[in-house]
Design a protein around this motif. Structure first.
Motif, PDB file in Angstrom:
ATOM      1  N   ARG A  22      21.971  46.388  33.432  1.00 55.87           N
ATOM      2  CA  ARG A  22      23.121  45.552  33.799  1.00 55.87           C
ATOM      3  C   ARG A  22      23.393  45.665  35.294  1.00 55.87           C
ATOM      4  NH1 ARG A  22      26.602  44.802  29.485  1.00 55.87           N
ATOM      5  NH2 ARG A  22      27.602  43.194  30.760  1.00 55.87           N
ATOM      6  N   SER A  23      24.046  44.671  35.848  1.00 53.75           N
ATOM      7  CA  SER A  23      24.405  44.679  37.259  1.00 53.75           C
ATOM      8  C   SER A  23      25.565  45.633  37.506  1.00 53.75           C
ATOM      9  CB  SER A  23      24.810  43.268  37.710  1.00 53.75           C
ATOM     10  OG  SER A  23      26.035  42.889  37.073  1.00 53.75           O
ATOM     11  N   SER A  79      28.524  44.939  38.777  1.00 52.57           N
ATOM     12  CA  SER A  79      29.792  44.339  38.323  1.00 52.57           C
ATOM     13  C   SER A  79      29.911  44.338  36.807  1.00 52.57           C
ATOM     14  CB  SER A  79      29.910  42.908  38.859  1.00 52.57           C
ATOM     15  OG  SER A  79      30.073  42.910  40.251  1.00 52.57           O
ATOM     16  N   MET A  97      23.824  49.322  45.273  1.00 53.68           N
ATOM     17  CA  MET A  97      23.865  48.270  44.256  1.00 53.68           C
ATOM     18  C   MET A  97      25.008  47.301  44.554  1.00 53.68           C
ATOM     19  SD  MET A  97      23.076  50.059  40.589  1.00 53.68           S
ATOM     20  CE  MET A  97      23.057  48.454  39.799  1.00 53.68           C
ATOM     21  N   GLU A 120      24.974  43.189  45.809  1.00 50.77           N
ATOM     22  CA  GLU A 120      25.739  42.085  45.220  1.00 50.77           C
ATOM     23  C   GLU A 120      26.497  41.315  46.287  1.00 50.77           C
ATOM     24  OE1 GLU A 120      28.164  42.835  41.867  1.00 50.77           O
ATOM     25  OE2 GLU A 120      26.536  43.650  40.650  1.00 50.77           O
ATOM     26  N   ARG A 167      24.036  39.091  48.088  1.00 48.44           N
ATOM     27  CA  ARG A 167      23.566  37.945  47.297  1.00 48.44           C
ATOM     28  C   ARG A 167      24.624  36.865  47.139  1.00 48.44           C
ATOM     29  NH1 ARG A 167      21.110  41.980  44.109  1.00 48.44           N
ATOM     30  NH2 ARG A 167      22.838  41.880  42.621  1.00 48.44           N
TER      31      ARG A 167
END
Length: 415
Positions: free
Chosen positions: A368-369, A371, A195, A199, A202
């Motif tokens: 949720r992400s 971060s 995960m 990020e 991206r």
């Protein structure tokens, strides 16, 4: 058959899977991104081997180390390429020089952390450096056993639970096995790690150079403990890569460890494997011959031996480990062990598993992400903020009263 009712009772070593004669155990990823054994009950013959090789169901007895030494590699490249003092590469070189095999953790092409083996020093280089993700041990125990039975020397490195898993799997001692673990803080799971990687891909967050097309960014190198920028005691999390547009190499991310999101979550025990919070494999329980660690606190405990390029602690646990340590071509000193636990959290067998972990995985479950979930987990709860404010107010009142009393005493004295 092995059945995991409480996830604290499984370290994910996969000894059960590899020992199963019917091949009816599969390691499945759970919602938190950790792997646990799942048994095909139709194929299982209930032989009980899986239960007998489990290191948590059959923990060893704690053993005190024989001696503790500080060590530094004399080779500059090897020292800077290591996480601490460069002991592992020296051990590996001696084993390979005798026609041996070295097992350790590496990144694969998708930046998964996996266990593999090497029979050349070039292959060992990829195993150097800390990787703060639980490695996929795959069939390393099976392969190690075959090499041992063939009479090859095997150096097996891993977390305490992985080494304990190997020893339970083998079910007998081998004079040609040298097992090495390390003072382990705990392991995040592959799911959370990917995960975070997504990020980075991206956004290329924290880049030192622009990335023209972040969606096509190619990661070419990851270091959790880069010492080349600010040294060993202020190591950096560094991601290197190239862009599809220019093909030019670049540092895509470079964070001092205290500022890097993944390292902050790791060091604050936010997303460790459940078994790590009550580790049953530390304190010599794993049966390792040598335990390696950073010599944190060396500046205070042994200032003349301190070096900001890295210093290792070597815990010699067995006679076999002592022989291997004596053959190392390194700078040594007798370690000052006073206060070691204060400087090295990896010596603790019990960690706090609290609201931060629950918050993080609850947030992930809500979509949720990484971060966003981490920020929620690390945010101070309202009652902590209120308590801090109350303490400051009390200190101000006490300070004011003390000053008023001092002034009254001075006024009385002048009269």
């Amino acid at each position: 058959m092995i059945q995991i009712k409480d996830k604290h009772d499984c370290c994910g070593c996969s000894a059960c899977q590899q020992r199963c004669p019917r091949h009816c155990i599969t390691m499945r990823e759970d919602s938190e991104g950790f792997f646990y054994p799942e048994v095909d009950t139709d194929a299982c013959v209930d032989c009980g081997l899986c239960e007998r090789v489990c290191p948590l169901a059959n923990p060893g007895n704690p053993k005190h180390w024989m001696e503790v030494i500080g060590a530094k590699n004399r080779n500059e490249d090897e020292l800077l390429g290591s996480s601490s003092g460069g002991v592992f590469i020296n051990l590996a070189r001696n084993v390979i020089a005798e026609g041996g095999i070295v097992f350790g953790a590496v990144f694969d092409g998708s930046w998964n952390v996996v266990h593999t083996y090497a029979d050349s020093i070039d292959g060992v280089w990829a195993m150097m450096g800390s990787k703060y993700v639980q490695s996929d041990i795959n069939d390393s125990y099976i392969k190690a056993e075959r090499f041992l039975e063939d009479g090859r020397i095997v150096l097996f490195t891993g977390t305490p639970c992985q080494v304990a898993g190997l020893n339970r799997y083998l079910r007998k001692s081998y004079p040609n096995l040298l097992s090495v673990d390390f003072l382990c803080h705990g392991v995040p799971g592959p799911g959370v790690w990917h995960m975070y990687l997504d990020e980075i891909r991206r956004s290329a967050g924290g880049t030192t150079r622009p990335c023209e097309d972040t969606n096509r960014m190619v990661i070419t190198g990851i270091s959790f403990r880069d010492k080349r920028i600010y040294g060993w005691d202020k190591y950096c999390f560094v991601v290197r890569g190239s862009t599809a547009v220019t093909g030019e190499s670049a540092v895509l991310m470079s964070d001092v460890y205290v500022d890097n999101p993944f390292m902050k979550g790791f060091l604050n025990d936010v997303y460790l494997r459940p078994s790590c919070y009550r580790c049953k494999c530390k304190g010599g329980v794993s049966g390792s011959d040598i335990t390696l660690a950073d010599y944190w606190g060396v500046k205070t405990l042994l200032p003349d031996f301190a070096d900001n390029r890295g210093v290792s602690l070597v815990f010699v646990n067995t006679d076999k480990g002592k022989t291997a340590a004596e053959r190392l071509d390194m700078d040594f000193c007798a370690a000052n062990i006073n206060g070691l636990e204060r400087y090295n959290g990896g010596m603790k067998a019990v960690l706090r598993e609290g609201w931060r972990r629950r918050t993080f995985f609850h947030e992930l479950g809500d979509g949720r992400s990484f971060s966003a979930a981490l920020n929620s987990a690390l945010a101070k709860p309202w009652y902590n903020t209120a308590l801090h404010g109350l303490r400051k107010a009390v200190r101000r009142i006490i300070f004011k009263r003390t000053n008023d009393e001092d002034r009254n005493i001075d006024a009385s004295a002048t009269h």
